[in-house]
Design a protein around this motif. Sequence first.
Motif, PDB file in Angstrom:
ATOM      1  N   ALA A 404      39.244  42.353   0.418  1.00 57.33           N
ATOM      2  CA  ALA A 404      39.958  43.633  -0.071  1.00 57.33           C
ATOM      3  C   ALA A 404      41.203  43.838   0.887  1.00 57.33           C
ATOM      4  O   ALA A 404      42.528  44.186   0.223  1.00 57.33           O
ATOM      5  CB  ALA A 404      38.967  44.652  -0.518  1.00 57.33           C
ATOM      6  N   SER A 405      40.937  44.061   2.124  1.00 57.29           N
ATOM      7  CA  SER A 405      42.042  44.479   2.965  1.00 57.29           C
ATOM      8  C   SER A 405      43.249  43.506   3.300  1.00 57.29           C
ATOM      9  O   SER A 405      44.333  43.912   3.575  1.00 57.29           O
ATOM     10  CB  SER A 405      41.242  44.925   4.324  1.00 57.29           C
ATOM     11  N   VAL A 406      42.944  42.152   3.208  1.00 58.30           N
ATOM     12  CA  VAL A 406      44.034  41.141   3.407  1.00 58.30           C
ATOM     13  C   VAL A 406      44.986  41.344   2.578  1.00 58.30           C
ATOM     14  O   VAL A 406      46.512  41.521   2.895  1.00 58.30           O
ATOM     15  CB  VAL A 406      43.546  39.668   3.696  1.00 58.30           C
ATOM     16  N   PRO A 407      44.901  41.209   1.136  1.00 58.04           N
ATOM     17  CA  PRO A 407      45.888  41.566   0.226  1.00 58.04           C
ATOM     18  C   PRO A 407      46.583  42.687   0.264  1.00 58.04           C
ATOM     19  O   PRO A 407      47.965  42.958   0.058  1.00 58.04           O
ATOM     20  CB  PRO A 407      45.162  41.230  -1.141  1.00 58.04           C
ATOM     21  N   LEU A 408      45.863  43.911   0.522  1.00 56.63           N
ATOM     22  CA  LEU A 408      46.374  45.191   0.648  1.00 56.63           C
ATOM     23  C   LEU A 408      47.345  45.360   1.881  1.00 56.63           C
ATOM     24  O   LEU A 408      48.203  46.002   2.070  1.00 56.63           O
ATOM     25  CB  LEU A 408      45.293  46.466   0.692  1.00 56.63           C
ATOM     26  N   LEU A 409      46.800  44.832   3.134  1.00 60.15           N
ATOM     27  CA  LEU A 409      47.792  44.768   4.360  1.00 60.15           C
ATOM     28  C   LEU A 409      49.077  44.341   4.187  1.00 60.15           C
ATOM     29  O   LEU A 409      49.778  44.603   4.664  1.00 60.15           O
ATOM     30  CB  LEU A 409      46.751  44.215   5.556  1.00 60.15           C
ATOM     31  N   ILE A 410      48.887  42.934   3.466  1.00 58.58           N
ATOM     32  CA  ILE A 410      50.059  42.156   3.323  1.00 58.58           C
ATOM     33  C   ILE A 410      50.932  42.927   2.396  1.00 58.58           C
ATOM     34  O   ILE A 410      52.158  42.805   2.741  1.00 58.58           O
ATOM     35  CB  ILE A 410      49.718  40.895   2.642  1.00 58.58           C
ATOM     36  N   ALA A 411      50.552  43.665   1.390  1.00 55.87           N
ATOM     37  CA  ALA A 411      51.293  44.454   0.532  1.00 55.87           C
ATOM     38  C   ALA A 411      51.824  45.792   1.361  1.00 55.87           C
ATOM     39  O   ALA A 411      53.151  46.256   1.043  1.00 55.87           O
ATOM     40  CB  ALA A 411      50.491  44.908  -0.644  1.00 55.87           C
ATOM     41  N   TYR A 412      51.281  46.064   2.277  1.00 55.98           N
ATOM     42  CA  TYR A 412      51.798  47.324   3.033  1.00 55.98           C
ATOM     43  C   TYR A 412      52.742  46.629   4.334  1.00 55.98           C
ATOM     44  O   TYR A 412      53.872  47.222   4.189  1.00 55.98           O
ATOM     45  CB  TYR A 412      50.576  47.838   3.930  1.00 55.98           C
ATOM     46  N   ALA A 414      54.244  43.537   4.251  1.00 54.28           N
ATOM     47  CA  ALA A 414      55.354  42.649   3.939  1.00 54.28           C
ATOM     48  C   ALA A 414      55.355  42.949   2.585  1.00 54.28           C
ATOM     49  O   ALA A 414      55.159  42.103   1.688  1.00 54.28           O
ATOM     50  CB  ALA A 414      54.904  41.087   4.324  1.00 54.28           C
ATOM     51  N   PRO A 415      55.722  44.211   2.183  1.00 53.91           N
ATOM     52  CA  PRO A 415      55.777  44.404   0.711  1.00 53.91           C
ATOM     53  C   PRO A 415      56.563  43.634  -0.340  1.00 53.91           C
ATOM     54  O   PRO A 415      56.230  43.579  -1.394  1.00 53.91           O
ATOM     55  CB  PRO A 415      56.478  45.952   0.714  1.00 53.91           C
ATOM     56  N   ASN A 429      59.259  39.995   7.149  1.00 52.38           N
ATOM     57  CA  ASN A 429      57.996  39.412   6.189  1.00 52.38           C
ATOM     58  C   ASN A 429      57.166  38.403   6.980  1.00 52.38           C
ATOM     59  O   ASN A 429      55.959  38.449   7.232  1.00 52.38           O
ATOM     60  CB  ASN A 429      58.251  39.001   4.759  1.00 52.38           C
ATOM     61  N   VAL A 430      57.911  37.388   7.591  1.00 53.12           N
ATOM     62  CA  VAL A 430      57.177  36.495   8.361  1.00 53.12           C
ATOM     63  C   VAL A 430      56.657  36.763   9.512  1.00 53.12           C
ATOM     64  O   VAL A 430      55.674  36.561  10.005  1.00 53.12           O
ATOM     65  CB  VAL A 430      58.427  35.132   8.575  1.00 53.12           C
ATOM     66  N   ASN A 431      57.258  37.692  10.380  1.00 53.37           N
ATOM     67  CA  ASN A 431      56.809  38.292  11.446  1.00 53.37           C
ATOM     68  C   ASN A 431      55.499  38.976  11.292  1.00 53.37           C
ATOM     69  O   ASN A 431      54.579  39.088  12.082  1.00 53.37           O
ATOM     70  CB  ASN A 431      57.899  39.110  12.249  1.00 53.37           C
ATOM     71  N   ALA A 432      55.385  39.803   9.939  1.00 52.42           N
ATOM     72  CA  ALA A 432      54.342  40.537   9.871  1.00 52.42           C
ATOM     73  C   ALA A 432      53.242  39.635   9.694  1.00 52.42           C
ATOM     74  O   ALA A 432      52.110  39.913   9.997  1.00 52.42           O
ATOM     75  CB  ALA A 432      54.686  41.517   8.640  1.00 52.42           C
ATOM     76  N   ILE A 433      53.333  38.603   8.874  1.00 56.18           N
ATOM     77  CA  ILE A 433      52.216  37.561   8.628  1.00 56.18           C
ATOM     78  C   ILE A 433      51.757  37.129   9.877  1.00 56.18           C
ATOM     79  O   ILE A 433      50.741  37.015  10.411  1.00 56.18           O
ATOM     80  CB  ILE A 433      52.758  36.379   7.691  1.00 56.18           C
ATOM     81  N   TYR A 434      52.588  36.535  10.789  1.00 52.74           N
ATOM     82  CA  TYR A 434      52.431  36.012  12.150  1.00 52.74           C
ATOM     83  C   TYR A 434      51.573  36.918  12.719  1.00 52.74           C
ATOM     84  O   TYR A 434      50.419  36.664  13.534  1.00 52.74           O
ATOM     85  CB  TYR A 434      53.772  35.528  12.770  1.00 52.74           C
ATOM     86  N   ASN A 435      52.164  38.204  12.975  1.00 54.58           N
ATOM     87  CA  ASN A 435      51.192  39.191  14.005  1.00 54.58           C
ATOM     88  C   ASN A 435      49.801  39.562  13.372  1.00 54.58           C
ATOM     89  O   ASN A 435      48.808  39.508  14.225  1.00 54.58           O
ATOM     90  CB  ASN A 435      52.200  40.267  13.910  1.00 54.58           C
ATOM     91  N   MET A 436      49.720  39.451  11.868  1.00 56.98           N
ATOM     92  CA  MET A 436      48.423  39.605  11.576  1.00 56.98           C
ATOM     93  C   MET A 436      47.634  38.609  11.875  1.00 56.98           C
ATOM     94  O   MET A 436      46.393  38.758  12.048  1.00 56.98           O
ATOM     95  CB  MET A 436      48.223  39.920   9.946  1.00 56.98           C
ATOM     96  N   SER A 437      48.225  37.357  11.800  1.00 56.96           N
ATOM     97  CA  SER A 437      47.252  36.212  11.810  1.00 56.96           C
ATOM     98  C   SER A 437      46.736  36.020  13.409  1.00 56.96           C
ATOM     99  O   SER A 437      45.821  35.364  13.514  1.00 56.96           O
ATOM    100  CB  SER A 437      48.065  34.852  11.634  1.00 56.96           C
TER     101      SER A 437
END
Length: 477
Positions: A404-412, A414-415, A429-437
Amino acid sequence: MGNSYGESTAVQESEKRPFGMRDIIGYFFGDFGCNLSYSVVTYYLTIFYVSYIGIEATHFAAIMILTRVFDAINDPMVGYFSDRIKPIKGNRYKPFILVGGPLLALISAFMYFDTSGMSYGVKLAVCAISYVAWDFAYTLVNIPYGTLNSVITDSSEGRTKLSTARSIGAGVAKLPVAIIPLIVYQDKLVDGKVVSQFQGQLMFPVMLGLGVVALISFLLLYNNVEERVKPDDKRGEKQPSIFTTLRTLFSNRALIAQIIAGTAQTIFIYSASQLHQMTLQVKYNDGGLFSWFTLIEIAPLAIGVLMITPLVRKFGKRKVIIVPLIGTLVIYISMLLFPVDNSTTWIILMAIANMFTFGFQLLSWAMISDAIDYNEWKQGFRSDGSLYSSYIFCRKIGTAISSASVPLLIAYAAPSLELNNAATWTASNVNAIYNMSITFPLVGFGLVFIAYLLVFNITTEDYHAMQKDLGHTIDNG
């Protein structure tokens, strides 16, 4: 402190063949079969339903959370009844696998049936119903399978070998799973630029093939392990209610440590795999690299299996888990502070960080058996299935939270990101995904480190006293 009955509530059944390599190989196939399904759910379920089928992230998150209501009944009841059913041909837990295995193999495929061209209501219904059915089938197999570790042998060294075999089975299952990115990620020419895109319609036939392999694995498990540690004749009189059994969980710090570590694993560590896959697609423009990345998760198992038994004999399971994790945490912190722009360097650093997790990966399941023994030692009764199901229930709550949280955090964070639209792969958006990973596994392994360092409370002295009082085989734990 021994149990209140003055002797173990379980005995080693002498007419069974001795514990040996046949059991270890059979036990290997249990998690091999389970992870042909579980790994795919971890890696692809969110991407399949949100990015390909087109379910809104908030709706998908709601489905994941609401299915936990079913789990609140499902998991404890499977564990409770597996402890109390009349054994069939001397086996209490194996029959569940014989029923649940075929169900899990079949449902795992139909979870990925392509509904992208159907109405939104049908998409939601298929997602919800198939996930609930998969969850039930997985529970029917996995809880009795995990409980088998405690009843195949009472030797800690034997259980360590079973736990190692289980972890290797889960790792080796990633070999066929690693082929999936090479099939489902295909290069497409979009606006004059070649981009890597996910082809969700190919998931169903892929999972049918993996389902056949999983079914064969469950049959190999069933036919090659023996249940040897049996309850004594008065076990039924000593078994408390399910509520009393579950209440003892809160006084069992060893099991609480396992729950913290296991839940952190499902919330942060496993879900990070989805983020790693996205990072390879949008930052390094090659989703197919996830095949190679999947393989690096097997490396610590290959190395650890050669060292794990002598290390445990010398230092004990707890230290073998804790000390190497320091290296993992240092690498993740460095990657967060100094972002890596080269895909090869990124994969190498991830591989090294993963190497240091070998103790946790190979020993975590054996630690659960120790926690179950600890409960018997302190409380005077043995409820393998009930306590193990409590652990699995918490892990699955973690799975739901991560789904549940991964798609919601991505939407927040990297909207505007759309995985199948390269125009949205902006720097922010790319930096947001990298940092979360990087942040997800850092937090996950940090919680695992704290759980075993500060919460787990079975000392070496306690362990040996416990095994002696319970009448178990004495060896180094």
